[in-house]
Write an enzyme that holds these catalytic residues in place. Structure first.
Site, PDB file in Angstrom:
ATOM      1  N   ASP A 277     -26.529  29.453  24.037  1.00  0.00           N
ATOM      2  CA  ASP A 277     -27.834  29.315  24.688  1.00  0.00           C
ATOM      3  C   ASP A 277     -27.719  30.015  26.033  1.00  0.00           C
ATOM      4  OD1 ASP A 277     -30.432  28.244  25.577  1.00  0.00           O
ATOM      5  OD2 ASP A 277     -30.202  26.792  23.977  1.00  0.00           O
ATOM      6  N   HIS A 311     -28.383  33.238  25.201  1.00  0.00           N
ATOM      7  CA  HIS A 311     -29.791  33.625  25.259  1.00  0.00           C
ATOM      8  C   HIS A 311     -30.118  34.388  26.531  1.00  0.00           C
ATOM      9  CE1 HIS A 311     -31.119  30.234  22.291  1.00  0.00           C
ATOM     10  NE2 HIS A 311     -30.392  31.162  21.719  1.00  0.00           N
TER      11      HIS A 311
END
Length: 467
Positions: A277, A311
């Site tokens: 993430d 991300h």
């Protein structure tokens, strides 16, 4: 004449003393010549006491539970006024560890602290997750209202996250899927999402959470395989993160590497991040709770860091309701992230993000955008959302108020990116455009130059986009 010489001598002594004081703090180089005012950040100091975990009955055999030994060792040090708890070479299998003031948890080379995946060892407590109050299991490592606390050494801390996290089938191979789901658990109706249990899904904690602590040092240790976020300092002050590794599998759901939330006077330097993430993320609470907390994340220097995957290499938001200001990111490299520099929020957050300075960033193989401002963030990664991104509510006549996020006064310069799908994506709000973003000396190789919606005062100087 004599008085003048005395004054000159006194002045030289004062200057020499000042230089010596500065030299005694190796971290002063990070807070000098900043584009904003920030005090020096200093290393915590500890009493000269030392205990060894083995002396409290612990066995580093990888199977004997060491929870009680950690409690006894930390209590013994605390009763002496603090000091260093040495964790020697071995695999130390344990339940949660609660840190106390004036203690340095020191992992020697070859030491692995491996946390149990037995949920019953982690009591459900009142905590904060994703910017709001929540009831979740106690984190494997916790500290609250502490002064002078450190985790140092050359060892590894493993959160055994596979016993907590959900798993999306499309993110792994068939062989990995079969291996990870063979021991029970719960499957979604479509058989494409697995999780250990409903309770695990709702209660999984971050690996390390430090709340309202002052004088914190995380140095050289590797933190990995967290149940949810990896490292979460919340409302901490005088914080140094130096030379660490924070990593999670690329498929780790909510596997952020580092989330600095409402912290003040912090350094993140010379560290490596690799996660499923966002990797280096700045936050300050979510929606009304964050605005009522009113604790911005401010005075932060991020320097000399490397980010693999994730991300976003450097991210602000989406929980930034308490504000973010006075942030410098410099001399970093991002490789293979979804987005390089990522700013995100949505209506309802409120909060002001301002005085952000980003300088000398090298990027390679960025999957989507080199730089994203998205004020319509809906919780998805950019890769997940690429097919569905559109300008939302552009025609709505909405008036900006305290719930409207504001991004302004941001300087991004000396950026080199080789390989991206899109160079820029600016998606502001019609009632609150993104304001005063300076882009200077930027070289990006990308398939598309990008899009700019609802932004004012975006200045480009020597910006080069090539296919």
């Amino acid at each position: 004449m004599k008085l003048t010489k005395q004054l000159a001598t006194a002045l030289l002594l004062t200057l020499a003393t000042g230089m010596q004081a500065a030299n005694n703090n190796p971290y002063s180089i990070y807070t000098s010549n900043l584009p904003f005012s920030m005090p020096e950040v200093t290393v915590p100091t500890f009493p000269n006491h030392l205990v060894n975990l083995k002396d409290f009955g612990a066995k580093g055999d990888g199977t004997s539970l060491c929870t009680e030994a950690f409690v006894k060792a930390i209590d013994a040090l605390s009763q002496k006024g603090g000091g260093r708890l040495v964790v020697p070479q071995g695999v130390w299998f344990t339940g949660p560890i609660e840190l106390k003031s004036n203690i340095d948890l020191h992992l020697e080379q070859g030491a692995i602290i491996l946390f149990s995946g037995d949920m019953s060892l982690y009591p459900v407590i009142e905590t904060v997750y994703e910017g709001k109050a929540d009831r979740r299991c106690q984190s494997p490592i916790t500290g609250k209202d502490l002064v002078n606390v450190a985790i140092t050494g050359r060892g590894v801390i493993d959160g055994n996250g596979q016993n907590w996290r959900p798993l999306k089938k499309w993110k792994v191979t068939d062989k990995q899927w079969a291996k990870m789901t063979k021991n029970g658990g719960t499957m979604s109706e479509k058989k494409d999402l697995w999780y250990p249990s409903e309770e695990h899904l709702r209660r999984r904690p971050v690996l390390i959470q430090l709340v309202n602590c002052r004088n914190v040092l995380l140095q050289n240790v590797a933190f990995q395989n967290s149940p949810a976020w990896n490292i979460h300092p919340l409302m901490c002050e005088n914080l140094i993160i130096d030379g660490i590794t924070a990593r999670n599998p690329f498929y780790a759901q909510n596997g952020d590497a580092l989330d600095l939330e409402s912290c003040r006077n912090a350094l993140v330097v010379n560290s490596v991040f690799d996660a499923g993430d966002d990797c280096i993320c700045i936050k300050s609470g979510k929606d009304k709770e964050g605005r009522l907390r009113a604790r911005p994340c401010e005075n932060v220097v991020i320097s000399g860091c490397t980010v693999f995957a994730g991300h976003g290499g450097f991210t602000v938001g989406s929980e930034m309701s308490g504000g973010v200001r006075n942030i410098l990111v410099k001399d970093c490299q991002f490789l293979g992230t979804d987005v390089g520099l990522r700013f995100k929020s949505t209506r309802g957050r409120g909060g002001v993000v301002e005085n952000i300075f980003i300088n000398s960033i090298s990027m390679y193989n960025i999957i989507e955008d080199a730089l994203t401002f998205d004020l319509y963030y809906d919780g998805k990664s950019v890769t997940d959302d690429m097919d569905g991104i559109e300008q939302q509510s552009a025609k709505a006549r909405i008036v900006a108020d305290e719930t409207t996020p504001c991004f302004r006064n941001i300087t991004i310069e000396n950026i080199i990116c080789r390989g991206a799908n899109r160079a820029f994506y600016f998606n502001g709000l019609p009632e609150q455009p993104i304001k005063n973003v300076n882009l200077r000396n930027i070289y990006i190789t990308a398939d598309q130059e990008g899009e700019f919606h609802y932004c004012e005062g975006v200045k480009k100087e020597n910006v080069n986009i090539r296919k």
